[in-house]
Design an enzyme around this catalytic site. Structure first.
Site, mmCIF file in Angstrom:
data_model
loop_
_atom_site.group_PDB
_atom_site.id
_atom_site.type_symbol
_atom_site.label_atom_id
_atom_site.label_comp_id
_atom_site.label_asym_id
_atom_site.label_seq_id
_atom_site.Cartn_x
_atom_site.Cartn_y
_atom_site.Cartn_z
ATOM 1 N N GLU A 50 0.809 -1.225 0.000
ATOM 2 C CA GLU A 50 0.000 0.000 0.000
ATOM 3 C C GLU A 50 0.842 1.274 0.000
ATOM 4 O O GLU A 50 0.490 2.259 -0.648
ATOM 5 C CB GLU A 50 -0.956 0.026 1.192
ATOM 6 C CG GLU A 50 -2.160 -0.892 1.053
ATOM 7 C CD GLU A 50 -1.869 -2.336 1.470
ATOM 8 O OE1 GLU A 50 -0.717 -2.617 1.884
ATOM 9 O OE2 GLU A 50 -2.786 -3.168 1.385
ATOM 10 N N HIS A 84 -10.902 -4.245 9.824
ATOM 11 C CA HIS A 84 -11.537 -4.234 8.507
ATOM 12 C C HIS A 84 -12.883 -3.518 8.548
ATOM 13 O O HIS A 84 -13.751 -3.789 7.726
ATOM 14 C CB HIS A 84 -11.758 -5.667 7.997
ATOM 15 C CG HIS A 84 -10.506 -6.372 7.572
ATOM 16 N ND1 HIS A 84 -9.457 -6.595 8.417
ATOM 17 C CD2 HIS A 84 -10.137 -6.902 6.373
ATOM 18 C CE1 HIS A 84 -8.501 -7.251 7.764
ATOM 19 N NE2 HIS A 84 -8.885 -7.434 6.521
#
Lengths: 314, 344
Positions: free
Chosen positions: B79, B148
Site C-alpha cells: 500500500e 476491517h
C-alpha cells in the site's frame, strides 16, 4: 554532459554547499540543511548519463542533485533564504524544492519518500511509451525503509524505466551502515528482485557515469530498473549542529584524500581536456556564480505573508 | 455532460427523478470509473485484486476486459509504495485511481498521503498537481472485526491539501466519483461497504456532482440531522421515525467533508435551532467534533439547545455481530437524540 561540464557542476555544488554552510554559521540562513560536500560525483555522474528530458527524484540532501540536473543556483539559494524567487517561492525550503521543467521532481524531507514517487513517475512514462527514464537518489539509510522493497519489487515486476541510485555515505545521520544494514550491501539486494546491481566507487565520476549510462540504456529499451550503490562519504556533518562524534577525524582525512573533485581535475589534466589554468578558471567562474546567487537571494523579495495561505489546492 | 442539481438526485422520493434506472451502488461506481477511463486515457486503476477478481467488493468487475491490464493494474500488497507511485504518476499528468482494499489499510500509506500527496503542490511552489483518487471501502456492519471495519475519515480532515468525499447514495457515488477523478487534487473517496449492496435509482447518462455541495435530503422545521455516507441513510430513516411522532426533521447529507459545505448546515440550523450530528467513526476527534465547532462559530445564536452527537463510542469495532450492531449508530439512536433535543 562533457567531462569539463561535469567538473564545473561539481564545483558549483561544492561551492554552493560551502557558502550555505558558512551562511548557517553566520546565522543568515535559518532552519536546517543537509549538505553533500564530498558526494558531488554521484549526483553529477548520474545526471551526466541522463538526457535533459529525463527525470530525477531526490532526498533531504538534495542541493547537489538539483544543481547536477541543471538547477539555477540563484533560485536554489533564494529558496534557502525563503524568498519569493526561490524554486518553491519560499514555501518549501531546503528539503522541498523542485523544478519540473528541468525534470527535477523534488527533494524530499522523508527518508525514502521519493522512492515510490520515482517509481510512479517511471510507470507514467512507461504507460506513454516514452523513452525517458527516472533516476531516483536515496541514501543507504533509506534502503531500510519498507517503500524501498515495495518499490523495487514493483519496478522489477513491471520493468519500469527507473534507475535506483543509492548514495551510501556510510552513515545514516550517526548510525554506521554496519549497524543498520543486514547482508552484504545495498547493491546485493538487487539480486532479490532479479535486477542488475552495481557497486561503484561513488567518488569516481567516471565509474558512476558508466554505471548510470548502462542502467539508462537498459531502462530506455524496456529492460527495467537497475540498482546502483555508490560508496561515498559526506565530508561535513549530517546537518547543522552535527559535531560528528560518531566518527574519527582520521577517517574523515582518509576520505578527504579521495575527494572526487581533485580526482576529476587530475584526470582532465592527464587527458589534456583542460590545463591547470583552465581548471582554476572554471572554479573562479563558479565562485562568482555562487556569489551572485547569494546576492540575488539577499536582494529578492520575500513572499507576502498572505501568500502562506495560498497554493494548498490546485 | 450535465451537472445534476441537488434536488434531482435526492434519494427520496424516487418518483421525483425523471429518467432513471436501478443499479447497485457498486455498479454506479463502476460506471463512473468506466466513463472516466473512456473519456481520458490518463485515468488508470491501481490496486490489489482489482483485475480478474474485480476488486474485493466487485467494484472494478468487468473493467479489465474493456481496458486491459495496463489500465486496470493489479499490484502486489504494497500500500505504501502503491500510493507513492500514484503520486509520482500524478505529478507527470496521469490520473491514477487507487483502490485500498479496506480503508483500514490506509494506515500503511499514510506517509505518502500526508507528506507527499497532500503537500507537493504547496511545498513545490504550485508546480505540482496531484490528481489522484484513493477509493476506500470503509465502515462496519459486516462483522469483519476491528481492522476491517473502521471509518477513518476524520484523520484526513486534519490534512490540508486533501479532499474527502463520502457519498450516501448510488446516484451520488457515481456523480461524485466522476468529479473526484477530474479534480486536480488528491481525493480520499469513502465507500461504505454496507451501501455497496443497496440497489437504487440513478439518473441516466453521464453526470457529475460538484465536490463541496451538501444535499438536503428532506426538509423539516424542528431539528436538523447532519450526516454523510451510510449514516445519512440512517438519518433519513430516523426522520421517518420522528415524523411518525410528529417531529419534523431536516436531513442534510454532507456528501463531502473536505471541502465542507458548512453554509447549508448553518442555514438549516438557523431554521431549526437544534442539530444532531451523526458519524460512523469513533467519537473523540471525529468529523462531528469539527462540524459542531463550525456550527457554533457560525451560528451559536441560532442554537436553542446543545449540539448532540451520535457516533460510535471510542472503542475498536468488536467482531460479534450483535456487539457490532449495538455500537454502530442506527436510525433509532439518531431519533432518540433528536427527540431528546426537541423535548429540551
Amino acid at each position: 554532459m562533457t567531462a569539463v561540464e561535469s567538473y564545473k557542476r561539481m564545483w558549483r555544488i561544492r561551492l554552493f554547499e560551502e557558502v550555505v554552510d558558512r551562511l548557517f554559521g553566520e546565522g543568515v540562513l535559518r532552519g536546517t540543511s543537509h549538505l553533500c560536500v564530498g558526494q558531488e560525483a554521484t549526483a553529477v555522474g548520474t545526471c551526466a548519463a541522463l538526457r535533459p528530458d529525463d527525470y530525477v527524484t531526490s532526498t533531504h540532501r538534495g542541493h547537489g542533485h538539483f544543481l547536477a540536473k541543471g538547477g539555477d543556483p540563484r533560485r536554489l539559494m533564494a529558496e534557502l533564504f525563503g524568498k519569493a524567487t526561490g524554486y518553491s517561492r519560499g514555501r518549501g525550503g531546503s528539503q522541498h524544492m523542485a523544478c519540473f521543467e528541468i525534470g527535477f521532481l523534488g527533494s524530499n524531507g522523508i527518508t525514502g519518500g521519493g522512492i515510490p514517487v520515482a517509481t510512479g513517475a517511471a510507470l507514467a512514462l512507461q504507460r506513454r511509451r516514452e523513452e525517458r527514464v527516472v533516476a531516483c537518489f536515496f541514501g543507504e539509510g533509506a534502503a531500510n525503509q519498507g517503500v524501498f522493497h515495495e518499490s523495487l519489487n514493483m519496478a522489477a515486476l513491471w520493468k519500469l524505466p527507473a534507475i535506483y541510485v543509492c548514495e551510501n555515505n556510510l552513515y545514516a545521520m550517526s548510525t554506521p551502515v554496519g549497524g543498520a544494514l543486514a547482508g552484504p550491501g545495498v547493491a546485493a539486494r538487487a539480486a532479490g528482485y532479479g535486477v542488475p546491481g552495481a557497486l561503484v566507487d561513488g567518488n569516481d565520476i567516471f565509474a558512476v557515469r558508466a554505471a548510470a549510462s548502462e542502467a539508462a540504456a537498459r531502462a530506455r529499451c524496456g529492460e527495467g530498473p537497475t540498482l546502483i550503490e555508490c560508496r561515498t562519504y559526506r565530508l561535513l556533518g549530517h546537518s547543522r549542529g552535527d559535531r560528528r562524534v560518531y566518527r574519527t577525524r582520521e577517517e574523515e582525512a582518509e576520505w578527504r584524500a579521495r575527494d572526487p573533485i581533485p580526482r576529476l581535475r587530475d584526470a582532465l589534466l592527464r587527458s589534456g581536456e583542460v590545463t591547470a589554468l583552465e581548471a582554476e578558471r572554471i572554479r573562479e567562474e563558479v565562485e562568482l556564480e555562487i556569489r551572485d546567487a547569494v546576492a540575488f537571494a539577499r536582494e529578492s523579495p520575500a513572499l507576502p505573508v498572505e501568500a502562506a495561505l495560498e497554493g494548498v489546492y490546485a | 455532460m450535465m451537472e445534476v442539481a441537488a434536488s434531482e438526485v435526492r434519494g427520496a422520493p424516487e418518483a421525483a427523478v425523471p429518467r432513471a434506472r436501478e443499479v447497485y451502488f457498486t455498479e454506479a461506481l463502476q460506471e463512473a470509473l468506466a466513463e472516466e477511463m473512456r473519456r481520458d486515457p490518463e485515468v488508470f486503476l491501481l490496486g490489489e485484486d482489482i483485475g480478474v477478481y474485480g476488486g474485493c467488493f466487485g467494484v472494478t468487475r468487468g473493467l479489465l476486459a474493456e481496458f486491459g491490464p495496463e489500465r486496470v493494474r493489479d499490484t502486489p500488497i504494497s500500500e505504501a509504495a502503491l500510493v507513492g507511485m500514484a503520486v509520482g504518476a500524478a505529478i507527470l499528468g496521469a490520473r491514477p485511481v487507487v483502490e485500498v482494499m479496506f480503508m483500514d489499510f490506509v494506515t500503511l500509506a499514510m506517509d505518502q498521503l500526508v507528506n507527499h500527496a497532500a503537500k507537493f503542490r504547496y511545498v513545490y511552489g504550485e508546480q505540482a498537481r496531484v490528481p489522484l483518487v484513493l477509493r476506500c471501502p470503509a465502515g462496519a456492519g459486516r462483522a469483519y472485526g476491528a481492522t476491517h471495519s473502521q471509518s477513518l475519515e476524520a484523520w484526513f480532515l486534519h490534512v490540508p491539501g486533501l479532499k474527502v468525499v463520502a457519498p450516501a447514495t448510488a446516484a451520488d457515488a457515481k456523480g461524485l466519483l466522476k468529479s473526484a477523478i477530474r479534480d486536480d487534487n488528491p481525493v480520499i473517496f469513502i465507500e461504505n461497504k454496507v451501501l455497496y449492496q443497496s440497489r437504487e435509482r440513478i439518473p441516466e447518462g453521464e453526470y457529475a456532482i460538484p465536490l463541496g455541495q451538501a444535499r438536503r435530503v428532506c426538509e423539516g422545521g424542528d431539528v436538523t440531522l447532519v450526516a454523510y455516507s451510510r449514516m445519512a441513510r440512517e438519518a433519513e430513516r430516523a426522520a421517518v421515525l420522528l415524523a411518525e411522532e410528529g417531529v419534523s426533521a431536516e436531513v442534510i447529507d454532507l456528501r463531502t467533508l473536505a471541502p465542507l459545505d458548512i453554509g447549508t448546515v448553518v442555514e438549516s440550523v438557523a431554521k431549526t435551532g437544534r442539530v444532531v450530528l451523526v458519524e460512523e467513526g469513533t467519537r473523540t476527534g471525529g468529523a462531528c467534533a469539527e462540524i459542531g465547532v463550525q456550527i457554533f462559530e457560525h451560528a451559536w445564536d441560532s442554537l436553542d439547545a446543545p449540539i448532540r452527537r451520535v457516533t460510535t463510542p471510542d472503542i475498536p469495532i468488536p467482531f460479534a455481530p450483535e456487539l457490532e450492531a449495538a455500537v454502530i449508530p442506527a436510525a433509532a439512536d439518531i431519533a432518540a437524540a433528536a427527540r431528546a433535543l426537541v423535548e429540551t
